[in-house]
Design a protein around this motif. Structure first.
Motif, PDB file in Angstrom:
ATOM      1  N   PHE A  13       0.832  -1.204   0.000  1.00 60.36           N
ATOM      2  CA  PHE A  13       0.000   0.000   0.000  1.00 60.36           C
ATOM      3  C   PHE A  13       0.868   1.256   0.000  1.00 60.36           C
ATOM      4  N   VAL A  14       1.877   1.292   0.870  1.00 62.82           N
ATOM      5  CA  VAL A  14       2.768   2.453   0.960  1.00 62.82           C
ATOM      6  C   VAL A  14       3.491   2.677  -0.359  1.00 62.82           C
ATOM      7  N   ARG A  15       4.003   1.614  -0.968  1.00 61.23           N
ATOM      8  CA  ARG A  15       4.712   1.771  -2.240  1.00 61.23           C
ATOM      9  C   ARG A  15       3.762   2.238  -3.348  1.00 61.23           C
ATOM     10  N   THR A  16       2.522   1.815  -3.299  1.00 61.12           N
ATOM     11  CA  THR A  16       1.536   2.268  -4.283  1.00 61.12           C
ATOM     12  C   THR A  16       1.318   3.771  -4.156  1.00 61.12           C
ATOM     13  N   GLY A  20       2.591   6.121  -7.034  1.00 60.95           N
ATOM     14  CA  GLY A  20       1.490   6.782  -7.719  1.00 60.95           C
ATOM     15  C   GLY A  20       0.600   5.911  -8.575  1.00 60.95           C
ATOM     16  N   SER A  21       0.832   4.592  -8.573  1.00 59.44           N
ATOM     17  CA  SER A  21      -0.052   3.725  -9.364  1.00 59.44           C
ATOM     18  C   SER A  21       0.081   2.269  -8.918  1.00 59.44           C
ATOM     19  N   PHE A  22      -0.966   1.490  -9.182  1.00 60.01           N
ATOM     20  CA  PHE A  22      -0.937   0.061  -8.882  1.00 60.01           C
ATOM     21  C   PHE A  22       0.087  -0.658  -9.755  1.00 60.01           C
ATOM     22  N   SER A  23       0.142  -0.264 -11.018  1.00 59.68           N
ATOM     23  CA  SER A  23       1.046  -0.940 -11.956  1.00 59.68           C
ATOM     24  C   SER A  23       2.508  -0.716 -11.591  1.00 59.68           C
ATOM     25  N   ALA A  24       2.847   0.510 -11.165  1.00 61.26           N
ATOM     26  CA  ALA A  24       4.232   0.795 -10.784  1.00 61.26           C
ATOM     27  C   ALA A  24       4.625  -0.010  -9.548  1.00 61.26           C
ATOM     28  N   SER A  32       1.697  -9.075 -10.442  1.00 64.02           N
ATOM     29  CA  SER A  32       0.772  -8.472 -11.395  1.00 64.02           C
ATOM     30  C   SER A  32       0.025  -7.305 -10.762  1.00 64.02           C
ATOM     31  N   ALA A  33      -0.416  -6.373 -11.613  1.00 66.73           N
ATOM     32  CA  ALA A  33      -1.192  -5.232 -11.128  1.00 66.73           C
ATOM     33  C   ALA A  33      -2.502  -5.688 -10.501  1.00 66.73           C
ATOM     34  N   SER A  34      -3.072  -6.762 -11.037  1.00 63.22           N
ATOM     35  CA  SER A  34      -4.336  -7.264 -10.485  1.00 63.22           C
ATOM     36  C   SER A  34      -4.142  -7.783  -9.062  1.00 63.22           C
ATOM     37  N   THR A  35      -2.951  -8.340  -8.788  1.00 69.72           N
ATOM     38  CA  THR A  35      -2.666  -8.816  -7.434  1.00 69.72           C
ATOM     39  C   THR A  35      -2.587  -7.647  -6.463  1.00 69.72           C
ATOM     40  N   VAL A  36      -1.926  -6.560  -6.902  1.00 67.73           N
ATOM     41  CA  VAL A  36      -1.857  -5.378  -6.063  1.00 67.73           C
ATOM     42  C   VAL A  36      -3.250  -4.830  -5.791  1.00 67.73           C
ATOM     43  N   THR A  37      -4.052  -4.720  -6.843  1.00 66.71           N
ATOM     44  CA  THR A  37      -5.415  -4.210  -6.704  1.00 66.71           C
ATOM     45  C   THR A  37      -6.225  -5.077  -5.742  1.00 66.71           C
ATOM     46  N   ARG A  38      -6.069  -6.399  -5.873  1.00 68.04           N
ATOM     47  CA  ARG A  38      -6.827  -7.319  -5.015  1.00 68.04           C
ATOM     48  C   ARG A  38      -6.429  -7.171  -3.550  1.00 68.04           C
ATOM     49  N   LYS A  39      -5.135  -7.050  -3.296  1.00 68.10           N
ATOM     50  CA  LYS A  39      -4.669  -6.945  -1.919  1.00 68.10           C
ATOM     51  C   LYS A  39      -5.127  -5.635  -1.273  1.00 68.10           C
ATOM     52  N   ILE A  40      -5.054  -4.541  -2.024  1.00 71.27           N
ATOM     53  CA  ILE A  40      -5.473  -3.258  -1.455  1.00 71.27           C
ATOM     54  C   ILE A  40      -6.987  -3.207  -1.307  1.00 71.27           C
ATOM     55  N   SER A  41      -7.701  -3.822  -2.242  1.00 69.14           N
ATOM     56  CA  SER A  41      -9.161  -3.912  -2.108  1.00 69.14           C
ATOM     57  C   SER A  41      -9.540  -4.696  -0.860  1.00 69.14           C
ATOM     58  N   ALA A  42      -8.730  -5.708  -0.519  1.00 71.45           N
ATOM     59  CA  ALA A  42      -8.988  -6.496   0.691  1.00 71.45           C
ATOM     60  C   ALA A  42      -8.825  -5.637   1.945  1.00 71.45           C
ATOM     61  N   ILE A  43      -7.826  -4.727   1.915  1.00 69.29           N
ATOM     62  CA  ILE A  43      -7.664  -3.803   3.049  1.00 69.29           C
ATOM     63  C   ILE A  43      -8.906  -2.922   3.166  1.00 69.29           C
ATOM     64  N   ASP A 136       8.135  16.803  -2.063  1.00 71.89           N
ATOM     65  CA  ASP A 136       7.089  16.276  -1.202  1.00 71.89           C
ATOM     66  C   ASP A 136       7.696  15.144  -0.377  1.00 71.89           C
ATOM     67  N   LEU A 137       7.906  15.383   0.920  1.00 67.06           N
ATOM     68  CA  LEU A 137       8.534  14.373   1.765  1.00 67.06           C
ATOM     69  C   LEU A 137       7.718  13.098   1.836  1.00 67.06           C
ATOM     70  N   VAL A 138       6.398  13.223   1.745  1.00 68.19           N
ATOM     71  CA  VAL A 138       5.539  12.053   1.847  1.00 68.19           C
ATOM     72  C   VAL A 138       5.647  11.204   0.592  1.00 68.19           C
ATOM     73  N   ARG A 139       5.295  11.781  -0.547  1.00 68.80           N
ATOM     74  CA  ARG A 139       5.310  11.009  -1.794  1.00 68.80           C
ATOM     75  C   ARG A 139       6.735  10.656  -2.220  1.00 68.80           C
ATOM     76  N   GLY A 140       7.684  11.505  -1.898  1.00 68.00           N
ATOM     77  CA  GLY A 140       9.057  11.221  -2.276  1.00 68.00           C
ATOM     78  C   GLY A 140       9.743  10.227  -1.361  1.00 68.00           C
ATOM     79  N   GLY A 141       9.151   9.956  -0.214  1.00 68.18           N
ATOM     80  CA  GLY A 141       9.733   9.010   0.705  1.00 68.18           C
ATOM     81  C   GLY A 141      11.053   9.480   1.306  1.00 68.18           C
ATOM     82  N   PHE A 142      11.208  10.805   1.489  1.00 65.96           N
ATOM     83  CA  PHE A 142      12.474  11.341   1.981  1.00 65.96           C
ATOM     84  C   PHE A 142      12.581  11.192   3.499  1.00 65.96           C
ATOM     85  N   ASP A 143      13.795  10.853   3.930  1.00 67.08           N
ATOM     86  CA  ASP A 143      14.065  10.732   5.357  1.00 67.08           C
ATOM     87  C   ASP A 143      14.448  12.074   5.965  1.00 67.08           C
ATOM     88  N   LEU A 144      15.201  12.884   5.212  1.00 63.61           N
ATOM     89  CA  LEU A 144      15.657  14.176   5.705  1.00 63.61           C
ATOM     90  C   LEU A 144      15.540  15.227   4.607  1.00 63.61           C
TER      91      LEU A 144
END
Length: 320
Positions: A13-16, A20-24, A32-43, A136-144
């Motif tokens: 979920f965090v990496r998505t 910025g996308s399920f496919s990435a 597969s992208a469908s696996t990512v979609t299924r797992k996040i849909s389960a959440i 963007d520290l959030v989307r960029g995943g920056f520590d500092l």
């Protein structure tokens, strides 16, 4: 959610979010992208709330999704810290650390420091991104994050590295040909080069004791690139404002002189301090702590003139 690896799904979920996308996220995880979609849909099914706004071209976090992202990021950081503590990895800091900083600051100060840091901590991998627009520290995943001026994210945890002094500068040759301004009003007779930015003030502002002054700079050049303006000033084109960390060496070498050294230049865009910052939900692992300590030690006072420097520069300016 008994059929899910919950920690692994939170990481997905965090990496998505960050990518910025399920496919990435799927490509990075090798699934597969469908696996990512299924797992996040389960959440979402488990939480009974949507985490993403989905459209044909993009996904964005819902309010619940953003709250979940903040909490999950903190949880995963705690888990990572626990694993490191148990496996004694904190004894030798390792792993990737992401750092962002302004371009010129990174070129002048970080470039020589990074090789020194990596020699001390060879098990750490640095990812350094230089930009004059806040990452963007959030989307960029920056520590500092190293930045000037006011914090651009609410509740950002900041450590002041240095006061951030600004000065007006010109070459000795320019001042010899055009005269030395003695007060802000004298700038009207000079070619004043201006830095432009959507959030920058149009006027230069000064203070001397309890009195305040302002001047609207007029000249033959304006730019949104500080180093371009610096090059023009070094060629004797005119007067411009710079942070002291950018021009200190030129002043010491005599290539530039401070204009109006008895006045304090105020710049709300660059602010009073240079900060080293991180998000409130980013726990300080050993790798981040050692980088933070390393930078804080070596960059202390980098943006300020000491009292002895100020007096020396004022004496030189008066003697010219």
């Amino acid at each position: 959610m008994t059929d899910l690896n919950f920690t692994g799904t939170m990481q997905l979920f965090v990496r998505t979010v960050l990518l910025g996308s399920f496919s990435a996220a799927a490509r990075e995880a090798g699934i597969s992208a469908s696996t990512v979609t299924r797992k996040i849909s389960a959440i979402e099914k488990h939480l009974k709330v949507a985490l993403f706004h989905r459209s044909t071209h993009e996904i964005t976090l819902t309010e619940a999704g953003y709250l979940y992202f903040e909490r999950v990021t903190a949880i995963l950081s705690d888990i990572d810290d626990a694993h490191r503590a148990v496996s004694a990895l904190d004894a030798e800091p390792s792993g990737q650390v992401k750092l962002t900083a302004p371009v010129a600051f990174g070129r002048i100060y970080l470039a020589p420091l990074i090789p020194q840091f990596l020699k001390i901590y060879p098990s750490i991998q640095l990812d350094v991104r230089l930009t004059d627009n806040h990452n963007d520290l959030v989307r960029g995943g920056f520590d500092l994050d190293i930045h000037e001026g006011e914090n651009y994210i609410n509740d950002l945890v900041v450590h002041p590295l240095s006061r951030n002094d600004s000065v007006l500068c010109a070459t000795p040759e320019y001042l010899s040909l055009n005269g030395h301004p003695q007060k802000p009003a004298d700038l009207s007779a000079h070619n004043c080069l201006q830095y432009i930015h959507p959030e920058a003030e149009t006027q230069w502002r000064f203070r001397k004791h309890q009195s305040r002054f302002s001047h609207l700079p007029r000249g033959t050049l304006q730019s949104d690139h500080t180093e371009l303006l610096l090059s023009a000033v070094l060629e004797g084109t005119g007067i411009a404002e710079f942070e002291i960390w950018l021009v200190r060496d030129f002043i010491r070498q005599g290539a530039l002189k401070i204009v109006l050294p008895d006045y304090e230049f105020k710049n709300d865009l660059t602010g009073k301090f240079i900060y080293l910052a991180h998000l409130p939900n980013r726990r300080q692992s050993a790798k981040v702590r050692v980088l933070k300590s390393f930078l804080a030690d070596r960059l202390s006072r980098v943006g300020m003139l000491t009292e002895s420097e100020i007096q020396s520069l004022r004496d030189k300016a008066r003697a010219s």
